[in-house]
Design a protein around this motif. Structure first.
Motif, PDB file in Angstrom:
ATOM      1  N   ARG A 171       0.823  -1.205   0.000  1.00 37.21           N
ATOM      2  CA  ARG A 171       0.000   0.000   0.000  1.00 37.21           C
ATOM      3  C   ARG A 171       0.866   1.269   0.000  1.00 37.21           C
ATOM      4  O   ARG A 171       2.067   1.227   0.259  1.00 37.21           O
ATOM      5  CB  ARG A 171      -0.920  -0.005   1.219  1.00 37.21           C
ATOM      6  CG  ARG A 171      -1.944  -1.135   1.249  1.00 37.21           C
ATOM      7  CD  ARG A 171      -2.719  -1.149   2.547  1.00 37.21           C
ATOM      8  NE  ARG A 171      -1.828  -1.331   3.690  1.00 37.21           N
ATOM      9  CZ  ARG A 171      -2.161  -1.094   4.942  1.00 37.21           C
ATOM     10  NH1 ARG A 171      -3.371  -0.641   5.231  1.00 37.21           N
ATOM     11  NH2 ARG A 171      -1.292  -1.304   5.922  1.00 37.21           N
ATOM     12  N   GLU A 174       0.977   6.400   3.213  1.00 41.70           N
ATOM     13  CA  GLU A 174      -0.009   7.001   4.104  1.00 41.70           C
ATOM     14  C   GLU A 174      -0.878   5.945   4.783  1.00 41.70           C
ATOM     15  O   GLU A 174      -1.230   6.082   5.963  1.00 41.70           O
ATOM     16  CB  GLU A 174      -0.882   7.992   3.340  1.00 41.70           C
ATOM     17  CG  GLU A 174      -0.157   9.232   2.844  1.00 41.70           C
ATOM     18  CD  GLU A 174       0.666   8.984   1.593  1.00 41.70           C
ATOM     19  OE1 GLU A 174       1.432   9.884   1.207  1.00 41.70           O
ATOM     20  OE2 GLU A 174       0.556   7.884   0.994  1.00 41.70           O
ATOM     21  N   ARG A 175      -1.219   4.903   4.047  1.00 38.83           N
ATOM     22  CA  ARG A 175      -2.031   3.837   4.637  1.00 38.83           C
ATOM     23  C   ARG A 175      -1.164   2.906   5.487  1.00 38.83           C
ATOM     24  O   ARG A 175      -1.584   2.449   6.557  1.00 38.83           O
ATOM     25  CB  ARG A 175      -2.767   3.053   3.545  1.00 38.83           C
ATOM     26  CG  ARG A 175      -3.851   3.871   2.854  1.00 38.83           C
ATOM     27  CD  ARG A 175      -4.617   3.046   1.843  1.00 38.83           C
ATOM     28  NE  ARG A 175      -5.443   2.034   2.489  1.00 38.83           N
ATOM     29  CZ  ARG A 175      -6.063   1.049   1.837  1.00 38.83           C
ATOM     30  NH1 ARG A 175      -5.930   0.943   0.515  1.00 38.83           N
ATOM     31  NH2 ARG A 175      -6.795   0.180   2.493  1.00 38.83           N
ATOM     32  N   TYR A 179      -1.742   6.821   8.802  1.00 37.22           N
ATOM     33  CA  TYR A 179      -2.128   8.228   8.808  1.00 37.22           C
ATOM     34  C   TYR A 179      -3.505   8.438   8.193  1.00 37.22           C
ATOM     35  O   TYR A 179      -4.170   9.444   8.450  1.00 37.22           O
ATOM     36  CB  TYR A 179      -1.081   9.056   8.056  1.00 37.22           C
ATOM     37  CG  TYR A 179       0.323   8.821   8.564  1.00 37.22           C
ATOM     38  CD1 TYR A 179       0.650   9.084   9.899  1.00 37.22           C
ATOM     39  CD2 TYR A 179       1.319   8.324   7.731  1.00 37.22           C
ATOM     40  CE1 TYR A 179       1.935   8.851  10.371  1.00 37.22           C
ATOM     41  CE2 TYR A 179       2.600   8.096   8.194  1.00 37.22           C
ATOM     42  CZ  TYR A 179       2.904   8.363   9.512  1.00 37.22           C
ATOM     43  OH  TYR A 179       4.170   8.128   9.983  1.00 37.22           O
ATOM     44  N   THR A 180      -3.925   7.488   7.363  1.00 37.28           N
ATOM     45  CA  THR A 180      -5.259   7.531   6.775  1.00 37.28           C
ATOM     46  C   THR A 180      -5.703   6.107   6.481  1.00 37.28           C
ATOM     47  O   THR A 180      -4.864   5.236   6.231  1.00 37.28           O
ATOM     48  CB  THR A 180      -5.272   8.371   5.469  1.00 37.28           C
ATOM     49  OG1 THR A 180      -6.605   8.448   4.960  1.00 37.28           O
ATOM     50  CG2 THR A 180      -4.390   7.725   4.402  1.00 37.28           C
ATOM     51  N   GLU A 181      -6.985   5.870   6.523  1.00 33.92           N
ATOM     52  CA  GLU A 181      -7.542   4.563   6.152  1.00 33.92           C
ATOM     53  C   GLU A 181      -8.937   4.784   5.592  1.00 33.92           C
ATOM     54  O   GLU A 181      -9.906   4.890   6.336  1.00 33.92           O
ATOM     55  CB  GLU A 181      -7.565   3.595   7.329  1.00 33.92           C
ATOM     56  CG  GLU A 181      -8.084   2.213   6.965  1.00 33.92           C
ATOM     57  CD  GLU A 181      -7.482   1.706   5.665  1.00 33.92           C
ATOM     58  OE1 GLU A 181      -8.229   1.604   4.649  1.00 33.92           O
ATOM     59  OE2 GLU A 181      -6.266   1.451   5.629  1.00 33.92           O
ATOM     60  N   PRO A 182      -9.048   4.847   4.264  1.00 34.07           N
ATOM     61  CA  PRO A 182     -10.322   5.218   3.648  1.00 34.07           C
ATOM     62  C   PRO A 182     -11.371   4.115   3.572  1.00 34.07           C
ATOM     63  O   PRO A 182     -12.559   4.420   3.412  1.00 34.07           O
ATOM     64  CB  PRO A 182      -9.900   5.658   2.235  1.00 34.07           C
ATOM     65  CG  PRO A 182      -8.654   4.862   1.960  1.00 34.07           C
ATOM     66  CD  PRO A 182      -7.951   4.747   3.280  1.00 34.07           C
ATOM     67  N   ARG A 186      -9.623  -0.498  10.474  1.00 32.84           N
ATOM     68  CA  ARG A 186      -8.605   0.146  11.301  1.00 32.84           C
ATOM     69  C   ARG A 186      -7.447   0.600  10.431  1.00 32.84           C
ATOM     70  O   ARG A 186      -7.229   0.084   9.335  1.00 32.84           O
ATOM     71  CB  ARG A 186      -8.058  -0.833  12.354  1.00 32.84           C
ATOM     72  CG  ARG A 186      -9.009  -1.145  13.484  1.00 32.84           C
ATOM     73  CD  ARG A 186      -8.293  -1.985  14.527  1.00 32.84           C
ATOM     74  NE  ARG A 186      -8.010  -3.332  14.044  1.00 32.84           N
ATOM     75  CZ  ARG A 186      -7.008  -4.102  14.482  1.00 32.84           C
ATOM     76  NH1 ARG A 186      -6.159  -3.631  15.381  1.00 32.84           N
ATOM     77  NH2 ARG A 186      -6.843  -5.322  14.020  1.00 32.84           N
ATOM     78  N   ALA A 187      -6.680   1.554  10.942  1.00 27.90           N
ATOM     79  CA  ALA A 187      -5.495   2.032  10.233  1.00 27.90           C
ATOM     80  C   ALA A 187      -4.250   1.334  10.767  1.00 27.90           C
ATOM     81  O   ALA A 187      -4.238   0.801  11.874  1.00 27.90           O
ATOM     82  CB  ALA A 187      -5.362   3.543  10.398  1.00 27.90           C
ATOM     83  N   THR A 275       1.803   1.387  13.691  1.00 23.33           N
ATOM     84  CA  THR A 275       1.635   2.639  12.966  1.00 23.33           C
ATOM     85  C   THR A 275       2.990   3.326  12.825  1.00 23.33           C
ATOM     86  O   THR A 275       3.959   2.965  13.492  1.00 23.33           O
ATOM     87  CB  THR A 275       0.647   3.590  13.675  1.00 23.33           C
ATOM     88  OG1 THR A 275       1.096   3.809  15.013  1.00 23.33           O
ATOM     89  CG2 THR A 275      -0.752   2.994  13.693  1.00 23.33           C
TER      90      THR A 275
END
Length: 280
Positions: A171, A174-175, A179-182, A186-187, A275
């Protein structure tokens, strides 16, 4: 047949005595549907195969794009004209990471003569090669799906791979970093996994990097020939490109694909999530 095929070689094969089956697998996570692009133009003879409904089972506990049932995949491939003794070429309209899903599934199903079109639809059109809006009606194929041609990882095996070898997270950073999970519950990432974005497999023209370049890339990420290697992404689509890229790079050991990927891992709150930029 290698895992990649050039536009020149495909054009010659399509004019030859034993043309390959061509699969159009254009797909985008946020749309629009690939079927719309196919209707606007595709390679002559290409059959559209839908990633969401035909190259995956319904989303659920196993993730967003679980492996299709073998019998269902066999029906899909036969309807597209795939036979056991005829080469198959898959393409998308981006960097080949979606077409790699079709490549991986066919290899997993036991079909060895399959390749991804290097540069995809964009390269074909840029070279002013023929396209059409005619939808083909191929004769029924006879492929027999025999699962097991490529290694598959479950969640526990992916976790062990991250500690005993190299688990690649395909991925975007950012994922991976959380930092983000669209789309997923969960991120973060699987502890110990190394971020290896699928976008690094191709150059600025979206052509695949040469084998030596890819080999250096993966060695730099910690991939070793004497240790297990696996790959995952959001739902098992673009991680297929990591498996393909490793083969292009000359690694003899097939990487295991965690088919449920983060969409499966993140569903269980008991599974840890790391993370940040470090593997954790």
């Amino acid at each position: 047949m290698g895992p990649l095929i050039s536009t020149e070689k495909l054009a010659a094969m399509l004019e030859g005595p034993a043309p390959p089956v061509v699969l159009d697998v254009r797909w985008r996570l946020a749309g629009p549907p690939g079927a719309e692009s196919y209707a606007e133009g595709h390679l002559p003879g290409a059959v559209f195969v839908d990633v969401d409904s035909e190259l995956a089972a319904a989303p659920g506990e196993a993730g967003r794009h679980p492996l299709p049932e073998p019998a269902e995949l066999e029906r899909t491939l036969r309807a597209a004209g795939v036979t056991g003794d005829r080469a198959v070429v898959a393409y998308d309209d981006a960097d080949g990471s979606v077409a790699a899903r079709a490549w991986w599934l066919l290899r997993w199903a036991g079909h060895t003569e399959v390749a991804v079109l290097d540069g995809g639809y964009a390269a074909w059109v840029a070279e002013e090669r023929p396209v059409t809006t005619t939808v083909p009606d191929p004769p029924e194929g006879d492929i027999e799906v025999r699962p097991g041609g490529m290694p598959v990882l479950d969640a526990d095996e992916a976790a062990r791979c991250a500690r005993a070898g190299t688990l690649l997270d395909a991925r975007v950073p950012e994922r991976y970093g959380g930092y983000t999970e669209p789309v997923d519950p969960r991120a973060g990432h699987i502890p110990g996994a190394i971020n290896a974005p699928f976008t690094a497999h191709t150059d600025a023209r979206q052509r695949w990097r040469d084998p030596d370049d890819l080999a250096r890339h993966f060695v730099g990420l910690g991939v070793r020939s004497d240790a297990p290697v696996g790959a995952y992404c959001g739902s098992g689509i673009t991680a297929s490109a990591a498996v393909l890229a490793l083969e292009v790079a000359g690694f003899a050991q097939h990487a295991g694909l965690y088919t449920g990927s983060w969409s499966h891992w993140s569903r269980d709150p008991r599974r840890p999530a790391a993370t940040g930029e470090e593997p954790g």
